[in-house]
Design an enzyme around this catalytic site. Structure first.
Site, PDB file in Angstrom:
ATOM      1  NE  ARG A  25      -4.383  -1.365   1.677  1.00 22.27           N
ATOM      2  CZ  ARG A  25      -5.306  -1.849   2.509  1.00 22.27           C
ATOM      3  NH1 ARG A  25      -5.076  -1.872   3.808  1.00 22.27           N
ATOM      4  NH2 ARG A  25      -6.446  -2.288   2.047  1.00 22.27           N
ATOM      5  CE  LYS A 188     -17.111 -16.011   8.991  1.00 22.49           C
ATOM      6  NZ  LYS A 188     -17.264 -14.860   9.887  1.00 22.49           N
ATOM      7  N   GLY A 341      -7.189  -8.680   0.113  1.00 18.08           N
ATOM      8  CA  GLY A 341      -5.860  -8.791   0.709  1.00 18.08           C
ATOM      9  C   GLY A 341      -5.249 -10.168   0.502  1.00 18.08           C
ATOM     10  N   GLY A 364     -12.278  -3.789   1.237  1.00 20.98           N
ATOM     11  CA  GLY A 364     -13.706  -3.516   1.449  1.00 20.98           C
ATOM     12  C   GLY A 364     -14.270  -2.484   0.479  1.00 20.98           C
TER      13      GLY A 364
HETATM   14  P1  ADP Z   1      -9.646 -11.850   0.480  1.00 24.94           P
HETATM   15  O1  ADP Z   1      -8.783 -11.314   1.596  1.00 24.94           O
HETATM   16  O2  ADP Z   1      -8.877 -12.018  -0.791  1.00 24.94           O
HETATM   17  O3  ADP Z   1     -10.912 -11.061   0.298  1.00 24.94           O
HETATM   18  P2  ADP Z   1     -10.914 -13.782   2.196  1.00 24.94           P
HETATM   19  O4  ADP Z   1     -10.396 -13.033   3.377  1.00 24.94           O
HETATM   20  O5  ADP Z   1     -12.350 -13.769   1.929  1.00 24.94           O
HETATM   21  O6  ADP Z   1     -10.095 -13.340   0.884  1.00 24.94           O
HETATM   22  O7  ADP Z   1     -10.537 -15.325   2.351  1.00 24.94           O
HETATM   23  C1  ADP Z   1      -9.215 -15.776   2.493  1.00 24.94           C
HETATM   24  C2  ADP Z   1      -9.123 -16.936   3.440  1.00 24.94           C
HETATM   25  O8  ADP Z   1      -9.977 -18.008   3.082  1.00 24.94           O
HETATM   26  C3  ADP Z   1      -7.713 -17.489   3.421  1.00 24.94           C
HETATM   27  O9  ADP Z   1      -7.107 -17.282   4.687  1.00 24.94           O
HETATM   28  C4  ADP Z   1      -7.911 -18.972   3.126  1.00 24.94           C
HETATM   29  O10 ADP Z   1      -7.060 -19.808   3.907  1.00 24.94           O
HETATM   30  C5  ADP Z   1      -9.352 -19.196   3.474  1.00 24.94           C
HETATM   31  N1  ADP Z   1      -9.905 -20.358   2.772  1.00 24.94           N
HETATM   32  C6  ADP Z   1      -9.973 -20.564   1.445  1.00 24.94           C
HETATM   33  N2  ADP Z   1     -10.487 -21.776   1.158  1.00 24.94           N
HETATM   34  C7  ADP Z   1     -10.746 -22.364   2.344  1.00 24.94           C
HETATM   35  C8  ADP Z   1     -11.270 -23.650   2.721  1.00 24.94           C
HETATM   36  N3  ADP Z   1     -11.650 -24.533   1.804  1.00 24.94           N
HETATM   37  N4  ADP Z   1     -11.413 -23.898   4.047  1.00 24.94           N
HETATM   38  C9  ADP Z   1     -11.030 -22.993   4.975  1.00 24.94           C
HETATM   39  N5  ADP Z   1     -10.522 -21.778   4.677  1.00 24.94           N
HETATM   40  C10 ADP Z   1     -10.378 -21.467   3.378  1.00 24.94           C
HETATM   41 MG    MG Z   2      -8.997 -11.517   3.729  1.00 25.98          MG
END
Ligand code: ADP
Ligand code: MG
Length: 383
Positions: A25, A188, A341, A364
């Site tokens: 960043r 999620k 992230g 976000g």
């Molecule tokens: P971003 O930061 O790119 O928006 P998120 O924060 O929504 O992504 O999700 C990232 C997390 O999701 C990672 O820490 C990853 O380990 C977890 N994740 C991905 N697939 C799975 C899975 N099948 N079971 C548990 N955790 C998962």
């Molecule tokens: Mg994340």
């Protein structure tokens, strides 16, 4: 010139000092700062960092950020630890700034009036300069004193990072070249619900992976073993599947999964159909069939947006799916955007960042923009 940046970077402890853990960043802010310095401006910079609870907290001081920014910019960045960005000592420190210098104020969130968008705080901040430049796209979804309040008091403009983000994300919203394929993953469904709904109206295909997929698979009657599921989202997931069908959008779920009993390096793994995962095992990555189907769905795409890793890519055993999709994305003749992230970390790990058209640092704010909401930090600059 008063410049709001998003320098909310992870810090870590090294020996007895705090240092910047990841400077993405800070680097993203350099083009605007270089341009302003070339024009001879005296710069007063503001940013928040972390979530201090409306008061000073040593672990959230911006000292390490000033240090790293100075190294990258090649000029001294003035910084004085303080109880907040508008304290009397910060006011004196700004008043003493030489022409052409760069001063970084203390963490804006040390002042409880920041998040309340209190005009009294905005007046002090606005008093530091005669023009306001907002380059904090990552904070544009929040109407705070340092983003919204000051913009109401000073002549203002958007910085290069802000403009670049709006241009790239705008291309996803307004008439994207088709086929437009969206890849969603991560932990999620609930985090991404609003953006999924908005994307269903715009994309031709939506590929779902990551933990999120198991809520969809369970909602359709599959056995997902001990995979992460949001039971309170099952109805919502069913509804999304229906809506996708109604809108003629292909919703792809992973046919198979790489499974294990725990998220641990060195754990034994096995591949199972995603709707027949034995009890005691969790789906932790998309399997080889899913990789083949997802890359096939990507081939021929002209626009792609990706948010959320497709597995627990932080652990080598569960990284293959995410890495394969990152490489597939890099090889496309399409306009490609990655946001989030953890998603950016995955793209960096796959070493394909330079072959993605736009890496959105917004988090976000990017998702809210893609939900179709007007970001307050952008609206105030327009008005
Ligand atoms: P971003 O930061 O790119 O928006 P998120 O924060 O929504 O992504 O999700 C990232 C997390 O999701 C990672 O820490 C990853 O380990 C977890 N994740 C991905 N697939 C799975 C899975 N099948 N079971 C548990 N955790 C998962
Ligand atoms: Mg994340």
């Amino acid at each position: 010139m008063l410049v709001r940046l998003d320098l909310n970077v992870p810090l870590r402890t090294q020996g007895e000092t705090r240092v910047v853990g990841d400077d993405t960043r800070i680097r993203a802010s350099l083009p605007t700062l270089r341009r302003l310095l070339e024009s001879g401006a005296t710069l007063v910079l503001m940013s928040h960092l972390g979530r201090p609870k409306g008061g000073p907290a040593d672990e959230y001081r911006l000292g390490p950020v000033a240090e790293r920014l100075g190294e990258l910019l090649g000029v001294h960045v003035r910084y004085q630890p303080s109880s907040g960005p508008a304290s009397s000592d910060q006011q004196a420190f700004v008043a003493a700034a030489p022409a052409g210098s760069v001063t970084l104020l203390e963490n804006t969130r040390f002042d409880p009036r920041e998040e309340r968008n209190d005009p009294a705080l905005a007046r002090v901040l606005a008093g530091y300069a005669d023009v306001y430049v907002d380059d904090a796209f990552g904070s544009a979804h929040r109407a705070h004193a340092s983003t919204d309040g000051v913009a109401r008091l000073l002549p203002n403009a958007a910085g290069e990072l802000m403009i670049g983000e709006l241009r790239a994300l705008g291309r996803l919203m307004d008439d994207p070249q088709r086929p437009y394929v969206v890849i969603l993953g991560g932990a999620k469904v609930s985090d991404k619900l609003a953006v999924i709904e908005s994307l269903l109206d715009r994309a031709d295909s939506v590929i779902v992976g990551g933990a999120m997929a198991y809520t969809f698979i369970k909602a359709q009657g599959g056995d997902v073993g001990d995979s992460l599921v949001e039971d309170d989202m099952l109805d919502v997931a069913r509804d999304i599947v229906q809506r996708a069908r109604g809108a003629g959008v292909d919703l792809l779920l992973p046919a198979d999964s790489v499974c294990a009993s725990a998220i641990e390096a060195g754990v034994a793994t096995s591949v199972h159909p995603s709707d027949a995962i034995p009890g005691g095992l969790k789906g932790l990555d998309i399997g080889p069939r899913a990789v083949a189907e997802f890359t096939a769905a990507l081939s021929g795409a002209r626009t792609v947006f990706w948010n959320g890793p497709l597995g627990v890519f932080e652990v080598a055993e569960f990284a293959d799916g995410t890495m394969a999709v990152a490489r597939a994305l890099a090889g496309l003749d399409a306009f490609t955007v990655v946001g989030g992230g953890d998603s950016l970390a995955a793209v960096n790990r796959a070493e394909v960042g330079d072959r993605i058209d736009h890496l959105s640092t917004g988090g976000g704010a990017s998702l809210e923009f893609l939900e179709g909401r007007e970001l307050p930090g952008v609206a105030v600059l327009r008005s």
